[in-house]
Write an enzyme that holds these catalytic residues in place. Structure first.
Site, PDB file in Angstrom:
ATOM      1  N   GLU A 124     -35.050  58.110 203.593  1.00  0.00           N
ATOM      2  CA  GLU A 124     -35.169  56.658 203.435  1.00  0.00           C
ATOM      3  C   GLU A 124     -34.547  56.273 202.102  1.00  0.00           C
ATOM      4  O   GLU A 124     -35.025  56.689 201.045  1.00  0.00           O
ATOM      5  CB  GLU A 124     -36.642  56.244 203.483  1.00  0.00           C
ATOM      6  N   ARG A 174     -33.728  48.886 196.641  1.00  0.00           N
ATOM      7  CA  ARG A 174     -34.186  48.369 195.347  1.00  0.00           C
ATOM      8  C   ARG A 174     -33.068  48.307 194.313  1.00  0.00           C
ATOM      9  O   ARG A 174     -33.220  47.675 193.267  1.00  0.00           O
ATOM     10  CB  ARG A 174     -35.316  49.248 194.800  1.00  0.00           C
ATOM     11  N   LYS A 231     -46.222  52.600 208.550  1.00  0.00           N
ATOM     12  CA  LYS A 231     -46.321  53.171 207.211  1.00  0.00           C
ATOM     13  C   LYS A 231     -47.650  52.704 206.617  1.00  0.00           C
ATOM     14  O   LYS A 231     -47.990  51.520 206.706  1.00  0.00           O
ATOM     15  CB  LYS A 231     -45.138  52.675 206.382  1.00  0.00           C
TER      16      LYS A 231
END
Length: 201
Positions: free
Chosen positions: A37, A41, A124
């Protein structure tokens, strides 16, 4: 195969530079991890996903996806799944339109009711450490028997085994095998070593 059943450990990676991507991917594959993943950001996220998607054995996803437009950008760059810190019906809807799996972040039973109503059965659990760890997942899973959880946030090499011991946790998410310092220092052998150790647990 479900997304979470592919690999028991999903590295969460924050790239500083796009040129870190391919050596990182090769190091993870050498250690036995074939899912990653890449968070959005940093500005290096999307170009990093684009480069990693050229590795045929690696399943590349985008993390920290907050907006439908980010789903579009991530899929265009080659992402094959998206991960969010929370629940957004707009993001989940766009992922469905794009034909990619989405892992929304859940923290409460209310979150779980929202995502299961949308037909999702993989989530998640974030931030896992602050929310009570394995005990919290065990409690939440009781009324949601068909949901699989990927704990993320505060999961470490030392605690991952406690999570994976739960039948409802097929995979954990963490950053220790691809810490930013390892990437900056280009310690790819250490990434491989940590990846291999994580898969063996």
């Amino acid at each position: 195969m479900s997304l979470l059943s592919r690999c028991p450990v999903v590295p969460v990676v924050v790239l500083d530079e796009p040129d870190q991507a391919v050596p990182l991917g090769e190091a993870l594959l050498a250690g036995g991890i074939d899912v990653v993943e890449i968070t959005l950001r940093t500005p290096a996220g999307l170009p990093g996903i684009r480069r990693l998607s050229a590795l045929p054995d690696l399943l590349v996803g985008a993390g920290s996806v907050l907006l439908p437009s980010q789903v579009d950008a991530a899929v265009e760059a080659g992402a094959r799944f998206v991960v969010s810190p929370g629940v957004s019906a707009d993001v989940l809807g766009r992922a469905a339109e794009q034909g990619v799996p989405a892992l929304p972040g859940v923290a409460t039973a209310t979150d779980l009711m929202a995502v299961t109503a949308l037909g999702l059965d993989e989530v998640k659990f974030f931030p896992a450490g602050l929310l009570g760890g394995p005990a919290a997942i065990r409690a939440l899973a009781a009324p949601f028997r068909d949901v699989a959880f990927m704990p993320s946030g505060g999961v470490t090499a030392e605690t991952m085994g406690e999570y994976l011991a739960l039948p409802v946790v097929p995979a954990v998410s963490g950053s220790w095998m691809a810490e930013p310092a390892l990437l900056r220092e280009r310690r790819w052998d250490e990434v491989t070593t940590r990846a291999a150790a994580a898969v063996r647990r």
